[in-house]
Structure formats: structure tokens, C-alpha cells
Design a protein around this motif. Structure first.
Motif, PDB file in Angstrom:
ATOM      1  N   LEU A   1       8.791  -7.834   3.164  1.00 10.99           N
ATOM      2  CA  LEU A   1       9.764  -8.495   2.298  1.00 10.99           C
ATOM      3  C   LEU A   1       9.254  -9.840   1.799  1.00 10.99           C
ATOM      4  N   ALA A   2       8.535 -10.561   2.661  1.00  9.98           N
ATOM      5  CA  ALA A   2       7.983 -11.847   2.238  1.00  9.98           C
ATOM      6  C   ALA A   2       6.975 -11.679   1.113  1.00  9.98           C
ATOM      7  N   LEU A   3       6.166 -10.626   1.187  1.00  9.77           N
ATOM      8  CA  LEU A   3       5.203 -10.356   0.116  1.00  9.77           C
ATOM      9  C   LEU A   3       5.916 -10.043  -1.198  1.00  9.77           C
ATOM     10  N   PHE A   4       7.092  -9.422  -1.109  1.00 12.18           N
ATOM     11  CA  PHE A   4       7.862  -9.148  -2.327  1.00 12.18           C
ATOM     12  C   PHE A   4       8.527 -10.419  -2.864  1.00 12.18           C
ATOM     13  N   PHE A   5       9.192 -11.175  -1.998  1.00  7.98           N
ATOM     14  CA  PHE A   5       9.923 -12.368  -2.442  1.00  7.98           C
ATOM     15  C   PHE A   5       8.997 -13.450  -3.011  1.00  7.98           C
ATOM     16  N   THR A   6       7.771 -13.517  -2.506  1.00  5.81           N
ATOM     17  CA  THR A   6       6.821 -14.508  -3.025  1.00  5.81           C
ATOM     18  C   THR A   6       6.097 -14.007  -4.277  1.00  5.81           C
ATOM     19  N   GLY A   7       6.381 -12.777  -4.675  1.00  2.54           N
ATOM     20  CA  GLY A   7       5.763 -12.244  -5.874  1.00  2.54           C
ATOM     21  C   GLY A   7       4.338 -11.755  -5.688  1.00  2.54           C
ATOM     22  N   VAL A   8       3.883 -11.685  -4.453  1.00  2.00           N
ATOM     23  CA  VAL A   8       2.519 -11.229  -4.205  1.00  2.00           C
ATOM     24  C   VAL A   8       2.407  -9.740  -4.525  1.00  2.00           C
ATOM     25  N   LEU A   9       3.432  -8.971  -4.138  1.00  2.00           N
ATOM     26  CA  LEU A   9       3.451  -7.533  -4.408  1.00  2.00           C
ATOM     27  C   LEU A   9       4.757  -7.155  -5.093  1.00  2.00           C
ATOM     28  N   THR A  10       4.718  -6.061  -5.833  1.00  2.96           N
ATOM     29  CA  THR A  10       5.953  -5.512  -6.385  1.00  2.96           C
ATOM     30  C   THR A  10       6.725  -4.817  -5.265  1.00  2.96           C
ATOM     31  N   LEU A  11       7.977  -4.488  -5.534  1.00  2.73           N
ATOM     32  CA  LEU A  11       8.786  -3.845  -4.503  1.00  2.73           C
ATOM     33  C   LEU A  11       8.193  -2.491  -4.074  1.00  2.73           C
ATOM     34  N   PRO A  12       7.763  -1.619  -5.015  1.00  2.00           N
ATOM     35  CA  PRO A  12       7.133  -0.371  -4.571  1.00  2.00           C
ATOM     36  C   PRO A  12       5.887  -0.611  -3.717  1.00  2.00           C
TER      37      PRO A  12
ATOM     38  N   GLY B   1       4.118   1.376   2.448  1.00  2.00           N
ATOM     39  CA  GLY B   1       3.679   1.807   3.775  1.00  2.00           C
ATOM     40  C   GLY B   1       4.540   2.899   4.366  1.00  2.00           C
ATOM     41  N   PHE B   2       5.824   2.926   3.991  1.00  2.00           N
ATOM     42  CA  PHE B   2       6.726   3.924   4.573  1.00  2.00           C
ATOM     43  C   PHE B   2       6.505   5.307   3.977  1.00  2.00           C
ATOM     44  N   GLY B   3       5.747   5.389   2.896  1.00  2.00           N
ATOM     45  CA  GLY B   3       5.391   6.690   2.346  1.00  2.00           C
ATOM     46  C   GLY B   3       3.927   7.000   2.489  1.00  2.00           C
ATOM     47  N   ASP B   4       3.230   6.180   3.259  1.00  2.54           N
ATOM     48  CA  ASP B   4       1.797   6.373   3.428  1.00  2.54           C
ATOM     49  C   ASP B   4       1.528   7.604   4.297  1.00  2.54           C
ATOM     50  N   PRO B   5       0.578   8.471   3.902  1.00  3.71           N
ATOM     51  CA  PRO B   5       0.270   9.661   4.709  1.00  3.71           C
ATOM     52  C   PRO B   5      -0.132   9.337   6.142  1.00  3.71           C
ATOM     53  N   THR B   6      -0.788   8.190   6.340  1.00  4.25           N
ATOM     54  CA  THR B   6      -1.200   7.800   7.692  1.00  4.25           C
ATOM     55  C   THR B   6       0.006   7.650   8.612  1.00  4.25           C
ATOM     56  N   VAL B   7       1.076   7.051   8.103  1.00 11.11           N
ATOM     57  CA  VAL B   7       2.286   6.828   8.904  1.00 11.11           C
ATOM     58  C   VAL B   7       2.922   8.159   9.277  1.00 11.11           C
ATOM     59  N   LEU B   8       2.994   9.085   8.320  1.00  9.18           N
ATOM     60  CA  LEU B   8       3.583  10.396   8.588  1.00  9.18           C
ATOM     61  C   LEU B   8       2.743  11.185   9.596  1.00  9.18           C
ATOM     62  N   PHE B   9       1.432  11.067   9.498  1.00  5.72           N
ATOM     63  CA  PHE B   9       0.544  11.770  10.425  1.00  5.72           C
ATOM     64  C   PHE B   9       0.752  11.259  11.846  1.00  5.72           C
ATOM     65  N   ILE B  10       0.829   9.956  11.993  1.00 11.61           N
ATOM     66  CA  ILE B  10       1.022   9.365  13.323  1.00 11.61           C
ATOM     67  C   ILE B  10       2.377   9.779  13.901  1.00 11.61           C
ATOM     68  N   ALA B  11       3.411   9.822  13.067  1.00  9.13           N
ATOM     69  CA  ALA B  11       4.731  10.263  13.538  1.00  9.13           C
ATOM     70  C   ALA B  11       4.669  11.705  14.039  1.00  9.13           C
ATOM     71  N   ALA B  12       3.940  12.555  13.315  1.00  4.90           N
ATOM     72  CA  ALA B  12       3.811  13.959  13.723  1.00  4.90           C
ATOM     73  C   ALA B  12       3.084  14.082  15.053  1.00  4.90           C
TER      74      ALA B  12
ATOM     75  N   MET C   1       2.995  -3.422   8.013  1.00  2.98           N
ATOM     76  CA  MET C   1       1.776  -4.226   7.920  1.00  2.98           C
ATOM     77  C   MET C   1       0.784  -3.691   6.888  1.00  2.98           C
ATOM     78  N   ILE C   2       0.904  -2.431   6.483  1.00  5.70           N
ATOM     79  CA  ILE C   2       0.007  -1.881   5.462  1.00  5.70           C
ATOM     80  C   ILE C   2       0.058  -2.697   4.167  1.00  5.70           C
ATOM     81  N   PRO C   3       1.242  -3.132   3.695  1.00  4.05           N
ATOM     82  CA  PRO C   3       1.262  -3.958   2.482  1.00  4.05           C
ATOM     83  C   PRO C   3       0.488  -5.264   2.613  1.00  4.05           C
ATOM     84  N   LEU C   4       0.391  -5.810   3.835  1.00  6.70           N
ATOM     85  CA  LEU C   4      -0.392  -7.034   3.999  1.00  6.70           C
ATOM     86  C   LEU C   4      -1.866  -6.758   3.729  1.00  6.70           C
TER      87      LEU C   4
END
Length: 520
Positions: free
Chosen positions: A34-45, A50-61, A386-389
Motif C-alpha cells: 500500500l505504501a508503494l501505491f500511496f507514494t506513487g511508486v507503483l500503480t494499484l495493479p 503479488g496476490f496473482g503471482d504464479p509463485t504464490v499460488l504454487f507455494i499455496a498448493a 513483498m513481491i511489489p517491493l
């Protein structure tokens, strides 16, 4: 605010929050996004990507696959078979425990392997007359080394593989980690076997985990059950003690031993009232009475969740101690199929993992609720947050700036010096914050260093994996260190004595051995 400055400030605040241990890890990770979004460093998407990253889904599985092996008794069976052959001598027992947990960690993750084997190791240590403190820290450290054997050993392996593929390299193969993992496991186990004894404290704790054999024997004694009563606990059926609490609707009911419960799925084997054994045809239940119920594990678990009784030992906990219980064969078949898919590369890793998790639910090896509960959501949110960082480090040029500063500071030391500096930073940060978060912070810098020196990214990513696994110096460095702290009777200052020489060994492997296998 300048994007580079904002990224560095967010990083610094995140590290402070991680180290303080006062803010939940998931909250810190979400705050970073959220800090990266509010400071304008990254867009909201970008901030929520990170929540749609394949790595995250693989680890959950992988958490679901791990749960199936643990809950079906596959891990307990393997542990009993292997450790049972070691006898009561410390050295062979230590070696077999370390080898077993290393192999289990490679398949079902570090946390799952240690959680499954820890009670068994404590029971074996008690039977052998060995202080638990001499075995449990090696158990945790060997699991960390074992995480380097296969791609599925730890989320860090999956992360560095994806980062390598995204930055001019290639993903690591499923078995490729073993090229460094096997020699590291051998050296780690040999060091602990030969030199670990004086570096470990000698303490024995009073609390003991459940010993299924002794538990069954105790129930037979307390309830005067003969050996011809039948198998008290097995893969399909088990027993459970329930207490009638005050205000229970069952108070005043009349029961008798051998009677089926109202639903017909459980049988009352015996009953006690304090020190008195309740016998006879008619027993009027009172508050405090204890009933010994027998039935299938599923029925026992279902009734344990109902109101009106208090369960002494949860059936789900007892069930995990039964070797090769219900669903064991299905768990092994699904695991083997997933490994084949991962090893051959027929489908992407995330697809193989999701297919395995779905198969386990569809075959009723695990229930949907069990699958959801098995996922470490703290780990998932931590990685996704942390992926967005890492993205911000690359897109804002922060990683390149830090890399240039690092190279300028090191001078003309060459790639090994740069690699050593990055690995040392990873080891230091890894003692204070999650090694997953550490790699997500350091990896973009390593990518920029490799690009600046016109070198392959592969040795840098593999070296970071090895360095991140060297989380040995503090109990807060990794969850498994905390797992063994209480049952091993360890104190905060006990870890570094054995952990420091092992961390040095891992650093040497990362800096000197890794570039030999994955050249610059």
C-alpha cells in the motif's frame, strides 16, 4: 517524492517493523504494498500483483500436498521405519534423524517436515535416554539444509527460480538444487555428528509429546481393557476420551459400556468417574465423567466438534501419529505425479501444484476445509506483499543504484567479492527477518550487480538461496528454530554456538562452490 527515495524509505521502515517483531508479518507486507501505491511508486495493479503471482499460488498448493502426507500418516510411517532402525546410540540416531528430515523437507517444506517429525524425535530421545537438546537443534538445521535438495523445499527456491527466468536467465530444474543441496546436507550432517555434541546444551524438558504406543497402553490400563478388546488405534479406527462438562445436555442420560452412541457411529468402550471405573448396565452421566469412545477417525473428529463434551486429546492429533492412515496411498500417488510433472516440465510448476492440490481434494484425501487450513496464510501474504517491493526496486532504478554503490565500494574485487558481499548481507538479514523477505529484498540488487558486471544471473540466484538457508544464529531466524526451542529447552544464546560455524560453511558453499556449478 522521488521514487528511489520513497522505495528506500519503505524498505527501511519494513526492516525496522520486521525486526521489532511487534507488527504481524502479514501486516508489514501489506503495508509495503500500500505504501508503494500511496507514494506513487507503483500503480494499484502493480502494488497488488503479488496476490496473482504464479509463485504464490504454487507455494499455496505445496502446503496442501504437505498436509496430505502429514495427515495421512505417511511422514509418521517414514519416521518410525527409519528412526526405529537406529537403536539408542546417539551418533547413528542423530545421522538418521538429520537425513530423514532433510529428505522430508525437500518434499513437504521445512516447517512441515520439522512439525511432523519433532514429536517422534522427542519420544525416541526419551526412550534412548538422550537429552532432547542434543537432537532437536540438529533436526531444525538439517531441515534447512534439506530445503536445498529440490525445488519444493522452500518458497525461496521457487522465488529465485522465477527471478532468474525473468532476468535473462532460466528457471532452475526440479532436481537442479540437489547439485548444491546434496553436498551441503552431507557436510552439515557430518559437522553436527562430529562436532555438535560440545556445541549443544544438555537439557531435558519435562513436557513430552504424545507417544501413541504408550498412550494406547495407558488407556488399556486405566479402563481395564483386555488385549482381546480389539485394535484400539489403527489406520481406519481409533478411540477418543471425552469429558462431560458442567451444563452439558448429556448430564442425567443413561448409558452403558458397549452401547452405541445415538447416531450409531460410535461405541462407548468404557467410562470413569474420578478414580472409579464405571461398570454395569446402567450409568447415569454426571459432570466430570469420562467416556472412552471408539469409531472411525472421521466420526470421532465430527463428534469432537459438537457441544456437550470436551475432548481430552483431539482425534485429528492422534490420527496424525498413526502410520499410513486413510488416504496414504492416494497422497503418495498424487505426490509422485506432481514430481513427474515438475521434473519433466510438461506443465508450469504452478499448474503441477494446483493439479495436485485439486486431486487431493477431489479424491477426499483432504477435505476442502482441511486444505484451506493447511495453507500458511502468513507466508502467502508475506510473499505476495513483498513481491511489489522487488518490482519497485527494479522499475525505479533503486536496485541499479544500490548495485553501483556496492560495486564502487568493493572496487575491482571481481565477481566472487561481489557475490560474497551479497551473500553476507543475506545471511545477516536472514537472522533478523524472514529469509523469504530477505531474498525478495536482496535479489533485485543481485540481478543489477550481475547485469553491471555482464555476468550470468544463475550463480547469483543460487548463491542467495544457499545464503538464505543459513538461518541458524537466532531462534527467530526461521519458524523451525522456534518450533524446537521449547521442547529442546533452548535459550536465545544457544543457537549461535552451533549455528555460526554452519553459517560459515554455507557462505563458503555459496561463494566458492556455486560458481563452479553455475559459472559466472
Amino acid at each position: 517524492m522521488d521514487p528511489v527515495a520513497a522505495t528506500l524509505i519503505i524498505l527501511a521502515l519494513a526492516i525496522v517493523a520486521f525486526v521489532s517483531n511487534r507488527v504481524p508479518l502479514g501486516i508489514v507486507a501489506l503495508s509495503v504494498s500500500l505504501a508503494l501505491f500511496f507514494t506513487g511508486v507503483l500503480t494499484l495493479p502493480q502494488a497488488l500483483a503479488g496476490f496473482g503471482d504464479p509463485t504464490v499460488l504454487f507455494i499455496a498448493a505445496l502446503f496442501v500436498v504437505s498436509e496430505s502426507l502429514d495427515a495421512s500418516g505417511v511422514t509418521a510411517w517414514a519416521g518410525q521405519k527409519v528412526i526405529g532402525r537406529a537403536g539408542t546410540r546417539r551418533l547413528p540416531l542423530l545421522v538418521l534423524i538429520c537425513v530423514l528430515v532433510a529428505g522430508a523437507a525437500a518434499l513437504i517444506s521445512i516447517n512441515g517436515a520439522v512439525a511432523a517429525l519433532l514429536p517422534l524425535v522427542v519420544v525416541v530421545a526419551s526412550r534412548a535416554g538422550i537429552p532432547t537438546s542434543q537432537l532437536l537443534m540438529p533436526l531444525a538445521f538439517a531441515a534447512s539444509a534439506g530445503s536445498l535438495l529440490l525445488l519444493t523445499g522452500t518458497p525461496v527456491n521457487v522465488i529465485v527460480s522465477e527471478i532468474a527466468a525473468e532476468n535473462g536467465g532460466r528457471p532452475f530444474g526440479y532436481f537442479e538444487f540437489a547439485l548444491v543441496g546434496v553436498p551441503l546436507v552431507v557436510v552439515t550432517v557430518a559437522f553436527m555428528a562430529l562436532f555438535g555434541r560440545p556445541l549443544l546444551p544438555v537439557r531435558t524438558v519435562s513436557s513430552m509429546p504424545l507417544d501413541l504406543v504408550r498412550h494406547a497402553r495407558l488407556l488399556r490400563q486405566q479402563y481395564s481393557l483386555s488385549l482381546d478388546t480389539g485394535v484400539i488405534m489403527g489406520p481406519q479406527n481409533g478411540v477418543s476420551e471425552v469429558v462431560i462438562p458442567p451444563r452439558s445436555p448429556l448430564i442425567g442420560s443413561t448409558v452403558y459400556c458397549g452401547m452405541a452412541a445415538p447416531g450409531g457411529d460410535l461405541v462407548i468402550l468404557a467410562a470413569r468417574r474420578g478414580e472409579e471405573q464405571l461398570k454395569g448396565q446402567d450409568i447415569t452421566l454426571q459432570a466430570g465423567d469420562v467416556l472412552l469412545m471408539q469409531g472411525t477417525w472421521d466420526d470421532l473428529t465430527r463428534h469432537a466438534e459438537k457441544t456437550g463434551v470436551l475432548v481430552v486429546d483431539p482425534p485429528a492429533r492422534l490420527r496424525r501419529s498413526v502410520p499410513l492412515g486413510r488416504g496414504a496411498k492416494r497422497s503418495l500417488v498424487v505426490l509422485a505425479a506432481m514430481i513427474v510433472l515438475l521434473a519433466t516440465g510438461v506443465v508450469p510448476p504452478v499448474v503441477a501444484g494446483l493439479l495436485a492440490a485439486m486431486a487431493l481434494v477431489l479424491t477426499r484425501t483432504v477435505t476442502p476445509m482441511q486444505a484451506y487450513r493447511s495453507i500458511s496464510w502468513t507466508t502467502i501474504v508475506l510473499i505476495a506483499g513483498m513481491i511489489p517491493l522487488s518490482t519497485a526496486f527494479i522499475e525505479t532504478g533503486t536496485a541499479a543504484l544500490v548495485a553501483d554503490g556496492l560495486l564502487s565500494l568493493l572496487g575491482a574485487g571481481g565477481p566472487h567479492v561481489a557475490l560474497a558481499a551479497l551473500c553476507l548481507l543475506t545471511v545477516v538479514l536472514g537472522q533478523l527477518i524472514s529469509n523469504t523477505a530477505t531474498v525478495l529484498i536482496v535479489a533485485p540488487i543481485a540481478v543489477s550487480v550481475a547485469a553491471s558486471l555482464d555476468l550470468s544471473v544463475q550463480p547469483f540466484m543460487m548463491a542467495l538461496t544457499v545464503a538464505a538457508a543459513a538461518s541458524f544464529l537466532t531462534p527467530i531466524a526461521t519458524p523451525v528454530n522456534l518450533m524446537v526451542m521449547e521442547p529442546g529447552g533452548y535459550r536465545f544464546g544457544d543457537y549461535w554456538k552451533l549455528g555460526l560455524p554452519l553459517a560459515v560453511i554455507f557462505l563458503l558453499f555459496a561463494v566458492l562452490y556455486v560458481p563452479l556449478v553455475w559459472p559466472f
